[in-house]
Scaffold this active site. Structure first.
Site: not given
Ligand code: ARG
Length: 713
Positions: A86, A222, A648
């Site tokens: 992501h 991811d 992330s």
């Molecule tokens: N919640 C994750 C973060 O803020 C991002 C994940 C991205 N994936 C998604 N399905 N939108 O780091």
């Protein structure tokens, strides 16, 4: 029962931070003094110096900030960089076309020559940091207005930048901490030639989609892999075919061993923003005003985008990244509203404030701190509705980047009329190029809907809209679609032919009357100057004092500053979520497996599909050296590390500093965590590095990429 829970909680608030050692986003320069012993007791086999040293090669040299908002790490001598899928998402989508759809199908370069260069991608290495609090405070004094204070700070920042940038070699950033009570500078080096080496298909990299986002149990691959390139001498350089793979100063070893519950785990990365020092008033304001507006406006933009994305693959690729970004915080903010409410976070804050009030009322503190709480309360009571108004507008700009872009464009065009012919030519080329990139990235009918829908929402929901917008609303009788269609048909900036026409016949009047530039300016002025400045000043002063007072009085023992996109370390251990009635087995396990992933598989589903080959490989039990000693392939696991957005892609490391996974998410149960770290519920969701390696090597057949790494059996 409730009472008991609360008093236990406030006890926690009072306990020294080492009791709650898994909380904390620590500065690397203080690891030796504050954390080394505790970390070693918990299982760290390294010294603080192995992690952060100015004079020796240390772990920090393998950690980069990725494209301004995420974290990544170097994992091979030739500059391989690993981060989340992501985090690479925008770059991957940008490199994709309906014919070569790397986002959907994945991609692996077979040779370095096949590594792909996205339009804009950079990584930032951290060189060193230092404390400049005394120096900054020496140019400030309490009688200054906030404006004078800010000016003095900026002057000093400029000097510190001059002294440390080595003539532009380094980026020097001076930041305030503890709400303006401390200051540190950070020296960075940026590398701008970063290429895509490989990515899994979206069905792996984003498995579970927005349904699983922020949730455990999780099964997301991811990750994505890039490489940093330098010029022939190893220096940063813009993209050039002559550039060479970076000779890494430091790279992480990769562990094949897997993790057990209670294993030591630490994370280095760039957490974006936490608000652990805010008052109860702030919490109440966000829960009732700020976040609901954010959620509503995000959903409006998402719906407008989705309609067009669903109708065309080409359009889907254009908006995929912005959509994912909006959806991510749409769910996060709703999660925060729910969690802050359920945990009664504002009440917890009120308890601490009561103690503060008693401390501030003491004779020796009265003059400095006596009015602090009243000032905070007064600020928030006067700005509740404004917090909602601002968020409607903020999301409008987020969904319509052209609206902010046209403002500098229009300003440049104003200068056009008094420019020399040479300058005119340059300006024309620059603007044409800039807007060409915008036309390529976007789809006009979607742009019109995005503009119309979020502007309409703002016009209807905000209690304080600019006069010009009011007029439009009346003139068009609330039909913002019609208004938007006219704006986009007429504006100089929304179509190549309109820009061309302008340059054929440059007219100051046409520029002055440009409907997009005019409205954008009106809205941006509203966004930037809504607040009563005296009120804002009194708030800034009060909040700064509040944080100082909370620390001086030891009512708060938090020893680390709020996250602000500077490099931090958090340490803790591999840990499941507590079992409760609702928890079925898989939820209270600290890891997930290929098998439980198959349980979610829905062929053809946009979120839960998976590569067909996966099933075949599962049946053939092709897990080899990537299998756990229990024989299964582990997909994701949990730690109790303290992270937030911006972390992330961060490497999760074992006690020897070897890579065991990548942090990619947090869990919905602990969504209040940015405001109060929740010891019981707060977890980091990690993709197991062995699953990552399996995806690259066994699934995608890119063994040459894995062979570049130093695998520790
Ligand atoms: N919640 C994750 C973060 O803020 C991002 C994940 C991205 N994936 C998604 N399905 N939108 O780091």
């Amino acid at each position: 029962m409730k009472k008991l829970i609360f008093s236990l909680f406030s006890l926690c608030l009072l306990a020294p931070s080492w009791v709650r050692a898994d909380e904390g986003m620590w500065f690397l320069m203080f690891l030796k003094r504050l954390n080394e012993r505790d970390m070693q007791q918990k299982g760290l086999k390294l010294s603080a110096e192995d992690i952060y040293s100015i004079n020796h090669n240390s772990l920090k040299n393998a950690i980069v900030q990725f494209n301004g908002g995420c974290t990544a790490s170097i994992i091979s001598p030739d500059g391989l960089v690993i981060t989340n899928h992501h985090c690479g998402y925008g770059a991957i989508a940008g490199l994709s076309t309906p014919e070569h759809n790397y986002l959907r199908d994945g991609y692996w370069a077979k040779t370095k020559a096949e590594e792909l260069s996205p339009k804009r991608l950079f990584v930032r290495f951290f060189v060193r940091m230092d404390n400049v609090t005394d120096r900054m405070l020496s140019v400030l004094n309490p009688s200054m207005t906030e404006e004078e204070r800010e000016a003095a700070i900026q002057t000093e920042i400029h000097k510190i930048q001059q002294e440390n940038s080595e003539g532009g070699k380094y980026v020097v950033s001076v930041r305030s901490f503890f709400q303006g009570n401390e200051f540190y500078y950070f020296v960075y080096q940026d590398f701008k030639d970063v290429r895509l080496v490989g990515t899994p298909p979206e069905s792996v990299g984003k498995f579970g989609g927005d349904t699983d986002n922020w949730e455990w149990p999780r099964h997301t691959g991811d990750f994505s892999v890039f490489r940093v390139y330098t010029d022939k001498n190893g220096n940063p350089a813009e993209y050039s075919p002559d550039n060479i793979p970076m000779k890494a100063q430091k790279y992480l070893d990769v562990s094949l061993k897997g993790v057990q519950e209670k294993d030591f785990a630490m994370i280095l990365g760039y957490p974006g923003r936490t608000n652990r020092w805010v008052s109860s008033y702030w919490v109440d304001q966000q829960v009732k005003y700020g976040y609901p507006a954010w959620v509503e406006a995000s959903k409006t933009a998402m719906d407008a985008m989705k309609k067009h994305m669903d109708a065309s693959n080409a359009v889907r690729l254009k908006y995929a990244s912005t959509y994912a970004g909006l959806a991510n915080y749409w769910k996060n903010r709703q999660g925060m509203i729910d969690a802050l409410t359920a945990h009664q976070t504002a009440d917890l804050k009120r308890k601490a404030e009561k103690k503060f009030a008693a401390w501030a009322a003491k004779a020796e503190n009265q003059a400095e701190y006596g009015s602090v709480l009243a000032d905070l309360a007064s600020y928030f009571s006067q700005t509740n509705q404004q917090a909602a108004n601002q968020n409607y507008l903020a999301i409008f700009f987020r969904a319509n980047p052209i609206a902010s872009q046209v403002i500098p464009y229009a300003r440049q065009l104003e200068a056009y009329f008094s420019s020399s012919d040479d300058q005119k030519q340059q300006l024309r080329e620059r603007l044409t190029r800039g807007l060409q990139a915008y036309y390529e990235r976007t789809y006009l009918p979607a742009e019109i809907d995005l503009f119309a829908d979020n502007l309409k929402l703002y016009a209807e929901k905000s209690t304080d809209i600019p006069q010009q917008l009011k007029q439009i609303k009346e003139q068009y009788q609330g039909d913002f679609k019609r208004y938007a269609a006219e704006v986009f048909a007429r504006s100089i900036f929304t179509k190549a032919e309109n820009l061309e026409n302008f340059f054929q016949n440059p007219s100051e009047e046409a520029l002055r009357n440009d409907p997009l530039a005019t409205m954008a300016k009106v809205l941006s002025d509203k966004y930037n100057h809504t607040e009563d400045e005296a009120l804002r000043d009194s708030y800034d002063k009060a909040f700064r004092k509040y944080v100082k007072g909370m620390r001086d009085s030891k009512i708060s023992r938090i020893q680390y500053p709020d996250a602000n996109s500077t490099l931090r370390l958090t340490y803790g251990s591999v840990k499941a979520l507590p079992k409760d009635k609702r928890n079925y087995d898989v939820k209270s396990n600290y890891y997930t497996t290929f098998e439980t992933m198959l349980g979610k598989y829905k062929p053809g589903d946009p979120e839960f599909d998976m590569p067909v080959k996966f099933l075949q490989m599962y049946n053939d039990k092709q897990f080899g050296r990537y299998a756990d000693k229990d024989g299964t392939l582990h997909i994701n696991f949990l730690t109790d590390n303290d992270i937030t957005g911006g972390n992330s892609g961060s490497p999760v490391l074992n006690g020897k500093g070897e890579l065991i996974g990548l942090a990619f998410d947090g869990n919905i149960e602990a969504m209040a965590g940015d405001v109060i770290f929740d010891e019981k519920l707060q977890r980091t969701i990690v993709v197991d590095i062995r699953y990552v390696l399996w995806c690259i090597d066994t699934y995608a057949g890119a063994k040459h990429v894995v062979d570049e790494m130093n695998l520790i059996p």
